[in-house]
Write an enzyme that holds these catalytic residues in place. Structure first.
Site, mmCIF file in Angstrom:
data_model
loop_
_atom_site.group_PDB
_atom_site.id
_atom_site.type_symbol
_atom_site.label_atom_id
_atom_site.label_comp_id
_atom_site.label_asym_id
_atom_site.label_seq_id
_atom_site.Cartn_x
_atom_site.Cartn_y
_atom_site.Cartn_z
ATOM 1 N N GLY A 16 60.780 -10.037 60.129
ATOM 2 C CA GLY A 16 60.250 -10.050 61.492
ATOM 3 C C GLY A 16 58.768 -10.385 61.511
ATOM 4 O O GLY A 16 58.204 -10.906 60.538
ATOM 5 N N GLY A 44 57.962 -5.433 69.170
ATOM 6 C CA GLY A 44 58.928 -6.081 70.055
ATOM 7 C C GLY A 44 59.848 -6.983 69.248
ATOM 8 O O GLY A 44 59.891 -6.897 68.018
ATOM 9 N N THR A 55 59.004 0.785 65.865
ATOM 10 C CA THR A 55 57.969 0.248 64.977
ATOM 11 C C THR A 55 56.664 0.951 65.264
ATOM 12 O O THR A 55 56.387 1.304 66.403
ATOM 13 C CB THR A 55 57.826 -1.264 65.270
ATOM 14 O OG1 THR A 55 59.018 -1.906 64.823
ATOM 15 C CG2 THR A 55 56.624 -1.877 64.584
HETATM 16 N N1 ASP Z 1 58.713 -6.320 65.646
HETATM 17 C C1 ASP Z 1 59.711 -5.626 64.879
HETATM 18 C C2 ASP Z 1 60.607 -6.635 64.200
HETATM 19 O O1 ASP Z 1 60.935 -7.636 64.819
HETATM 20 C C3 ASP Z 1 60.551 -4.703 65.678
HETATM 21 C C4 ASP Z 1 59.796 -3.775 66.597
HETATM 22 O O2 ASP Z 1 58.626 -3.981 66.878
HETATM 23 O O3 ASP Z 1 60.383 -2.796 67.058
HETATM 24 O O4 ASP Z 1 61.012 -6.393 63.105
#
Ligand code: ASP
Length: 316
Positions: free
Chosen positions: A213, A234, A183
């Site tokens: 998310g 995250g 991300t």
């Molecule tokens: N926060 C993102 C999600 O849950 C994933 C990530 O940050 O890598 O979709």
């Protein structure tokens, strides 16, 4: 004082194991955009809102990050991208969910922010709104890379089993292998003292179709007000349940930025919220903490220098 900081996702467990073959390309992408956009922020030709948008667009274009082209694939093997953006002084915001055929989800969110209403659009309506605003439309197959297909194949082989929970099944991009969440996000402080934050993602490998998310949720994955700008990365569910980005802003009313950020990570961790964040205050303080093995991150310094890092150390 101007500031531009970016992240390219967090992930992994255990001690730092050093760079992978693909990491120099990720670092080069961050270094290039920080140098170019930081210089323009410093000379006043770019404001915070456009700086975070362009920074995220550059990382959406780098297939090694999990946003835009190179997004991870959901349980059905498709790309569904989320993004949000917020400007501090007026709390203007824009967000998109489940975009599947636009090159730059963050630009659609930016248009929503500028237009003022609505704040959030989902699915085909968000892509169609992007079309109407002149955001480049692409074939969904262009967004899908061989690397993501291979990650998905591995996920399906290992993880798809009856009775497993969704959270067990969904992998962060930098999990499992060292270069595996990607991300992307950016925070900026411009010459006028305006703060902005932006975050964009393909989500998590194998996520249930329709899962949302933290990334597109204002207050969870992204926040900016007159005092602080925040972008998180995250396991999104824990960042949603703690309204993580906004919690940092509330904490910062009564404590230094570093402590305010650490408290957020301490709160998300027991809920399974492995990850990290980047934040900048109106005073120009910056933090880039994470509690995973790694977080791709970078910072433009007022003196024109740029530092980037993946593991515990930042390098010049
Ligand atoms: N926060 C993102 C999600 O849950 C994933 C990530 O940050 O890598 O979709």
């Amino acid at each position: 004082m101007v500031v531009l900081a970016v992240h390219g996702g967090a992930g992994g467990d255990g001690p730092w194991r050093g760079m992978t073959d693909a990491d120099p390309l990720r670092l080069a992408c961050m270094r290039k955009l920080l140098t170019e956009l930081g210089t323009r922020l410093a000379d006043g030709s770019l404001n915070a809102l456009e700086a975070v948008t362009l920074a995220v667009e550059a990382m959406e274009d780098e297939p090694l990050f999990n946003a835009g082209r190179g997004s991870v694939l959901d349980a059905e093997g498709k790309v569904g991208m989320d993004a949000s953006i917020m400007q501090g002084h007026d709390k203007a915001a824009g967000a998109v969910i489940g975009v599947s055929r636009s090159r730059h989800p963050i630009r659609i969110a930016h248009h929503l922010l500028t237009q003022g209403w609505p704040v959030m659009l989902a699915g085909e309506a968000a892509d169609a709104y992007g079309d109407a605003q002149g955001v480049e439309s692409v074939d969904p197959s262009w967004l899908k890379t061989d690397l993501r297909q291979a990650q998905w194949d591995k996920w399906r082989g290992q993880r798809l089993r009856p009775g497993a929970t969704d959270e067990d099944d969904a992998l962060l991009d930098h999990d499992g292998e060292q270069d595996g969440w990607g991300t992307v996000g950016a925070v900026a402080l411009d010459r006028d003292g305006v703060l902005a934050a932006a975050t964009s993602t393909g989500g998590m490998t194998g996520k249930p179709v329709g899962r949302v998310g933290d990334t597109p949720l204002i207050g969870a994955g992204t926040w900016a007000d007159a005092d602080v700008a925040v972008s998180c990365t995250g396991v999104g569910e824990a960042f949603i349940r703690t309204v993580a980005a906004h919690s940092l802003a509330v904490n910062h009313r009564s404590m230094p930025l570093e402590e305010a950020a650490q408290r957020v990570l301490d709160e998300v961790q027991p809920l399974g919220g492995r990850g990290g964040l980047i934040a900048v205050s109106r005073d120009g303080d910056v933090v880039l903490p994470f509690q995973t093995m790694l977080m791709y991150r970078g910072l433009y310094h007022e003196d024109g220098g740029v530092s980037v890092g993946i593991g515990p150390d930042m390098t010049a």
